[in-house]
Design an enzyme around this catalytic site. Structure first.
Site, mmCIF file in Angstrom:
data_model
loop_
_atom_site.group_PDB
_atom_site.id
_atom_site.type_symbol
_atom_site.label_atom_id
_atom_site.label_comp_id
_atom_site.label_asym_id
_atom_site.label_seq_id
_atom_site.Cartn_x
_atom_site.Cartn_y
_atom_site.Cartn_z
ATOM 1 N N GLY A 70 0.781 -1.229 0.000
ATOM 2 C CA GLY A 70 0.000 0.000 0.000
ATOM 3 C C GLY A 70 0.816 1.283 0.000
ATOM 4 O O GLY A 70 0.253 2.365 0.144
ATOM 5 N N GLN A 71 2.132 1.170 -0.169
ATOM 6 C CA GLN A 71 2.939 2.383 -0.223
ATOM 7 C C GLN A 71 2.529 3.214 -1.435
ATOM 8 O O GLN A 71 2.144 2.694 -2.469
ATOM 9 C CB GLN A 71 4.441 2.058 -0.311
ATOM 10 N N ARG A 72 2.642 4.515 -1.293
ATOM 11 C CA ARG A 72 2.213 5.438 -2.351
ATOM 12 C C ARG A 72 2.813 5.082 -3.712
ATOM 13 O O ARG A 72 2.133 5.128 -4.736
ATOM 14 C CB ARG A 72 2.565 6.870 -1.962
ATOM 15 N N ILE A 74 3.619 2.218 -4.852
ATOM 16 C CA ILE A 74 3.106 0.938 -5.365
ATOM 17 C C ILE A 74 1.659 1.051 -5.842
ATOM 18 O O ILE A 74 1.232 0.334 -6.742
ATOM 19 C CB ILE A 74 3.243 -0.162 -4.285
#
Length: 182
Positions: A70-72, A74
């Site tokens: 869920g990293q920005r 990704i």
């Protein structure tokens, strides 16, 4: 008794497969939730750099769960996993009120995706075991979930660490697709 046990085992073999997409912002608890669902140890979790895939058998279904980071950086790649999704599980960190707007925007964008049209959405209001967690009802109001009209949805308070509420959410999701998959 041995024959009865064998028959029960055969009857419990999954007869339907579902593709489950597990999304949410980084640190929401997606991987912890997936590991708890798979009855794995949750004492040591590291951020997902890409994706995890697990198959879990439950309620006559084989759930193929795709846990995407869920990293920005990704999130733009989430769309590569939308094809043939049967249920979207969206996880929110209930104790991180500062990110409610951000997670609401991401969820809204997902709901507008053509490949996810009509896909039921199970929203997990995770980390309910923390003292500062917003209740599921507050999150539903904040994210204006009642405005979702093009699909079934449900918000479920849970704790991925303790497992509380996870099974209720899975049961809801299975009920949504039980008549659709053969």
């Amino acid at each position: 008794m041995g024959l009865l046990a064998l028959l029960r085992k055969l009857k419990s073999a999954p007869d339907r497969e579902l593709r489950i997409l597990l999304l949410g912002l980084d640190n929401a608890g997606k991987t912890t939730l997936l590991k708890k669902l798979a009855s794995e140890d949750v004492s040591s979790i590291t951020p997902t750099q890409g994706f995890n895939i697990k198959s879990v058998n439950t309620s006559g279904f084989k759930l193929n769960v795709w846990d995407i980071g869920g990293q920005r950086k990704i999130r733009p790649y989430w769309k590569n996993y939308f094809d043939r999704t049967d249920v979207l599980l969206y996880v929110i960190d209930s104790s991180d009120r500062k990110r409610f707007e951000e997670t609401g925007l991401e969820l809204s964008e997902l709901l507008e995706e053509e490949k996810l049209a009509g896909v039921p959405v199970m929203i997990y209001a995770n980390k309910q075991d923390l003292f500062d967690a917003a209740p599921a009802s507050e999150i539903a109001e904040c994210l204006e979930l009642t405005n979702i009209r093009d699909r079934t949805w449900h918000i479920q308070g849970c704790s991925a660490m303790t497992g509380e509420g996870i099974e209720d959410g899975v049961k809801w999701a299975m009920k949504q697709v039980s008549g659709k998959k053969k």
